[in-house]
Design a protein around this motif. Structure first.
Motif, mmCIF file in Angstrom:
data_model
loop_
_atom_site.group_PDB
_atom_site.id
_atom_site.type_symbol
_atom_site.label_atom_id
_atom_site.label_comp_id
_atom_site.label_asym_id
_atom_site.label_seq_id
_atom_site.Cartn_x
_atom_site.Cartn_y
_atom_site.Cartn_z
ATOM 1 N N GLU A 366 65.311 35.811 41.026
ATOM 2 C CA GLU A 366 66.427 36.666 41.445
ATOM 3 C C GLU A 366 65.973 37.782 42.391
ATOM 4 N N GLY A 367 64.911 37.505 43.152
ATOM 5 C CA GLY A 367 64.486 38.463 44.170
ATOM 6 C C GLY A 367 63.676 39.630 43.638
ATOM 7 N N TYR A 368 63.259 39.592 42.380
ATOM 8 C CA TYR A 368 62.522 40.736 41.828
ATOM 9 C C TYR A 368 61.066 40.776 42.267
ATOM 10 N N GLY A 369 60.500 39.617 42.620
ATOM 11 C CA GLY A 369 59.160 39.639 43.210
ATOM 12 C C GLY A 369 58.050 39.860 42.200
ATOM 13 N N GLU A 370 56.925 40.367 42.700
ATOM 14 C CA GLU A 370 55.688 40.411 41.929
ATOM 15 C C GLU A 370 55.814 41.270 40.664
ATOM 16 N N ILE A 371 55.554 40.647 39.505
ATOM 17 C CA ILE A 371 55.498 41.418 38.257
ATOM 18 C C ILE A 371 54.083 41.436 37.677
ATOM 19 N N CYS A 372 53.275 40.411 38.018
ATOM 20 C CA CYS A 372 51.885 40.389 37.579
ATOM 21 C C CYS A 372 51.002 39.998 38.760
ATOM 22 N N GLY A 373 49.819 40.606 38.817
ATOM 23 C CA GLY A 373 48.839 40.212 39.819
ATOM 24 C C GLY A 373 47.482 40.125 39.148
ATOM 25 N N GLY A 374 46.768 39.026 39.379
ATOM 26 C CA GLY A 374 45.481 38.899 38.714
ATOM 27 C C GLY A 374 44.570 37.917 39.425
ATOM 28 N N SER A 375 43.409 37.666 38.799
ATOM 29 C CA SER A 375 42.459 36.744 39.414
ATOM 30 C C SER A 375 41.347 36.407 38.434
ATOM 31 N N GLU A 376 40.609 35.343 38.789
ATOM 32 C CA GLU A 376 39.302 35.138 38.181
ATOM 33 C C GLU A 376 38.347 36.038 38.953
ATOM 34 N N ARG A 377 37.439 36.703 38.224
ATOM 35 C CA ARG A 377 36.548 37.680 38.874
ATOM 36 C C ARG A 377 35.238 37.008 39.279
ATOM 37 N N ILE A 378 34.589 37.571 40.262
ATOM 38 C CA ILE A 378 33.271 37.070 40.662
ATOM 39 C C ILE A 378 32.292 37.295 39.506
ATOM 40 N N SER A 379 31.588 36.221 39.103
ATOM 41 C CA SER A 379 30.651 36.385 37.985
ATOM 42 C C SER A 379 29.200 36.377 38.463
ATOM 43 N N ASP A 380 28.958 36.036 39.721
ATOM 44 C CA ASP A 380 27.594 35.988 40.255
ATOM 45 C C ASP A 380 27.195 37.344 40.846
ATOM 46 N N HIS A 381 26.040 37.843 40.408
ATOM 47 C CA HIS A 381 25.583 39.171 40.820
ATOM 48 C C HIS A 381 25.422 39.292 42.332
ATOM 49 N N ASP A 382 24.723 38.335 42.945
ATOM 50 C CA ASP A 382 24.386 38.476 44.366
ATOM 51 C C ASP A 382 25.626 38.376 45.249
ATOM 52 N N LEU A 383 26.560 37.497 44.863
ATOM 53 C CA LEU A 383 27.800 37.364 45.643
ATOM 54 C C LEU A 383 28.608 38.663 45.572
ATOM 55 N N LEU A 384 28.684 39.253 44.360
ATOM 56 C CA LEU A 384 29.429 40.497 44.202
ATOM 57 C C LEU A 384 28.811 41.617 45.033
ATOM 58 N N LEU A 385 27.488 41.696 45.020
ATOM 59 C CA LEU A 385 26.789 42.718 45.809
ATOM 60 C C LEU A 385 27.095 42.542 47.298
ATOM 61 N N LYS A 386 27.105 41.278 47.745
ATOM 62 C CA LYS A 386 27.399 40.979 49.149
ATOM 63 C C LYS A 386 28.803 41.479 49.513
ATOM 64 N N ARG A 387 29.755 41.235 48.618
ATOM 65 C CA ARG A 387 31.141 41.667 48.854
ATOM 66 C C ARG A 387 31.257 43.185 48.941
ATOM 67 N N ILE A 388 30.517 43.868 48.062
ATOM 68 C CA ILE A 388 30.549 45.336 48.062
ATOM 69 C C ILE A 388 30.007 45.860 49.394
ATOM 70 N N HIS A 389 28.966 45.239 49.898
ATOM 71 C CA HIS A 389 28.416 45.638 51.202
ATOM 72 C C HIS A 389 29.397 45.351 52.324
ATOM 73 N N GLU A 390 30.006 44.146 52.283
ATOM 74 C CA GLU A 390 30.967 43.757 53.338
ATOM 75 C C GLU A 390 32.134 44.746 53.417
ATOM 76 N N GLN A 391 32.595 45.200 52.233
ATOM 77 C CA GLN A 391 33.746 46.116 52.192
ATOM 78 C C GLN A 391 33.302 47.565 52.424
ATOM 79 N N LYS A 392 31.981 47.763 52.647
ATOM 80 C CA LYS A 392 31.426 49.103 52.875
ATOM 81 C C LYS A 392 31.759 50.050 51.712
ATOM 82 N N LEU A 393 31.700 49.514 50.482
ATOM 83 C CA LEU A 393 31.906 50.340 49.298
ATOM 84 C C LEU A 393 30.571 50.939 48.893
ATOM 85 N N PRO A 394 30.570 52.135 48.285
ATOM 86 C CA PRO A 394 29.314 52.777 47.898
ATOM 87 C C PRO A 394 28.660 52.028 46.719
#
Length: 447
Positions: A366-394
């Motif tokens: 009925e046009g109400y749209g997003e009520i939940c948002g989620g995901s499977e999280r990255i479980s690999d250490h090195d991949l997560l670190l790479k993502r943090i660098h790519e996003q320029k997060l501290p």
RNA sequence: UCCUCGCUAGCUCAACGGCAGAGCGGGCGGCUGUUAACCGCUAGGUUCGAGGUUCAAAUCCUCGGCGAGGAGCCA
């Protein structure tokens, strides 16, 4: 002494003499008879006073009793089809009345419509009106049903901090405050990262509390302070996540239908639309949703709407896209596998397709749209670190978060559910601000 | 941040260049079944602010203020 009863249970007392404690919501006088519509917090009931039954002085007071006066009324309950109210169908004959307080005559909320600004300026009084009262009763049941389902399905309540040291997702605007000698602290916009720590101690957890977003959003779907439920589960992949979401949402809707029917009916809600909300919910990939939007755009004849449906693979869905998709279904629909570029840094990539990730939104019908948002999280250490660098997060701020991937990391998933959005959808109301007692928006911190 | 719209009685609105009005709410009176009751009487105005055009501005113009809806972002 007659029993003090709750109006929502009045049908149990037909023929008995009872006492109700409440406030006069409306008064109609007919010369030698007065109708008082009394609300007691649990419902609305009509009370009828005849001149002959009462002391003349008291009856005269009733004739001119202002709206919102506080009263204690005693008398017999009678079933009567003419009697208005929630649940309605019963009235109380006034034998005795105590006026606890005579309200001032200048009560500003009339029984007719009000403009948004006036109603919100008077929110402390507006919540007494039947529509607002009904919505907030539904909200309470949404929250209770949510906790009930989680508690019965092995989840542990783990409250996460509201004062946090840094941006969790980087870009979104945060409310800032001074924190003694430690510099700045920020009001939490999610408890997810902490819950990812909690699952390695407790398996399945949830946090449920206020969330703060200083985004300059000005739409019927946004508040700056809203209540979010965030479950997080160890040993859970994207499919497991969707199963949990559909089971929980089904439980919430069906329990509201069971316990809040008079409220939903008083709001004019079409119950058949809600009765149909039962798992499983349809699942559609981002790729297929994109195709669907393309086809719907072809068929659209209104040039303005056609322009709004403009879409290229890779962008996130806007509100018009979500509406177009959800209109094809009569249940909430899962849309999964969004492009990695438009989603948060911590989402697990799709196997063999790194350009999309294992994310899922649940879109209400009925046009109400997003009520939940989620995901499977990255479980690999090195991949997560790479993502943090790519996003320029501290990296320093995420030291503890990265460490979780070094000591017993497993596939895990979680999602957030907006309480006000779910309540708005179930109630069928126009604007999310009515689904919280005292809404905070970009233009309002009063009352 | 951008686009669109609005601001007149306590509230909801009308009047759109020529006397500022109605309904509700308030006050007074009437009525024994009202459903946002009804009927009669009555009080109530810095037309968001400043400036301009005009014989005349709530109405047209400029600037400002406040708010709403939508976009983006998200629950």
């Amino acid at each position: 002494m007659p029993e003090i009863i709750r109006v929502d249970e009045i049908s149990k007392y037909d023929g008995q003499e009872v006492t109700v404690q409440g406030w006069v919501y409306n008064r109609t006088d007919k010369g030698k008879l007065v109708f008082l519509l009394v609300r007691d917090g649990t419902g609305f009931v009509q009370c009828v006073a005849f001149k002959g039954d009462l002391d003349e002085k008291i009856f005269d007071q009733l004739m001119r009793l202002p709206q919102e006066s506080a009263v204690i009324i005693t008398g017999p309950v009678r079933a009567d089809k003419r009697a208005p109210g929630v649940p309605g169908g019963y009235e109380i004959g006034v034998k005795k009345i105590e006026i606890v307080q005579t309200a001032d005559a200048d009560y500003p909320m009339s029984l007719k419509d009000h403009g948004v600004d006036f109603a919100l300026d008077n929110r402390h009084l507006w919540i007494r009106m039947p529509s607002q009262w009904a919505i907030l009763r539904v909200r309470s049941t949404v929250m209770a049903a949510t906790r009930e389902w989680l508690d019965n399905n092995g989840f542990i309540a783990m409250d996460t901090p509201i004062l946090t040291p840094a941006a969790a997702e980087g870009t979104t605007t945060l409310f800032e405050t001074e924190y003694f000698d430690e510099g700045k602290a920020y009001l939490a916009q999610t408890g997810q990262l902490y819950n990812e720590a909690n699952i390695f101690a407790f398996g399945k957890v949830y946090c449920f509390g206020p969330t703060f977003r200083a985004e300059k959003s000005k739409t019927r779907r946004h508040l700056t302070e809203f209540w979010m439920l965030e479950p997080e589960m160890a040993f859970c992949d994207l499919d497991g996540l969707m199963e949990i979401e559909e089971q929980m949402v089904t439980h919430i809707v069906q329990r509201v239908l069971r316990d809040r029917k008079p409220e939903l009916l008083s709001l004019g809600r079409d119950l058949t639309k809600l009765e149909n909300i039962k798992a499983p919910f349809p699942r559609i990939s981002y790729d297929d949703a994109a195709k669907m939007i393309g086809e719907l755009r072809e068929k659209e004849t209104d040039p303005e709407k056609k322009e709004l449906l403009k879409f290229d693979w890779g962008i996130d869905f806007g509100a018009p896209h979500e509406t177009a998709i959800t209109n094809q279904f009569d249940k909430p629909v899962f849309c999964y596998g969004y492009p990695t570029a438009v989603k948060a840094f911590y989402m697990e990539p799709w196997p063999g397709r790194p350009e999309v990730c294992k994310s899922v939104d649940l879109l209400a019908p009925e046009g109400y749209g997003e009520i939940c948002g989620g995901s499977e999280r990255i479980s690999d250490h090195d991949l997560l670190l790479k993502r943090i660098h790519e996003q320029k997060l501290p990296e320093s701020a995420f030291k503890w978060y990265l460490e979780l991937r070094k000591y017993g990391s497993v596939p895990h998933s979680g999602f957030g559910m907006g309480v006000e959005r779910v309540t708005s959808w179930i109630c069928g109301i126009e604007h999310i601000r009515e689904a919280i007692a005292f809404p905070r928006t970009i233009k309002r911190v009063y009352p």
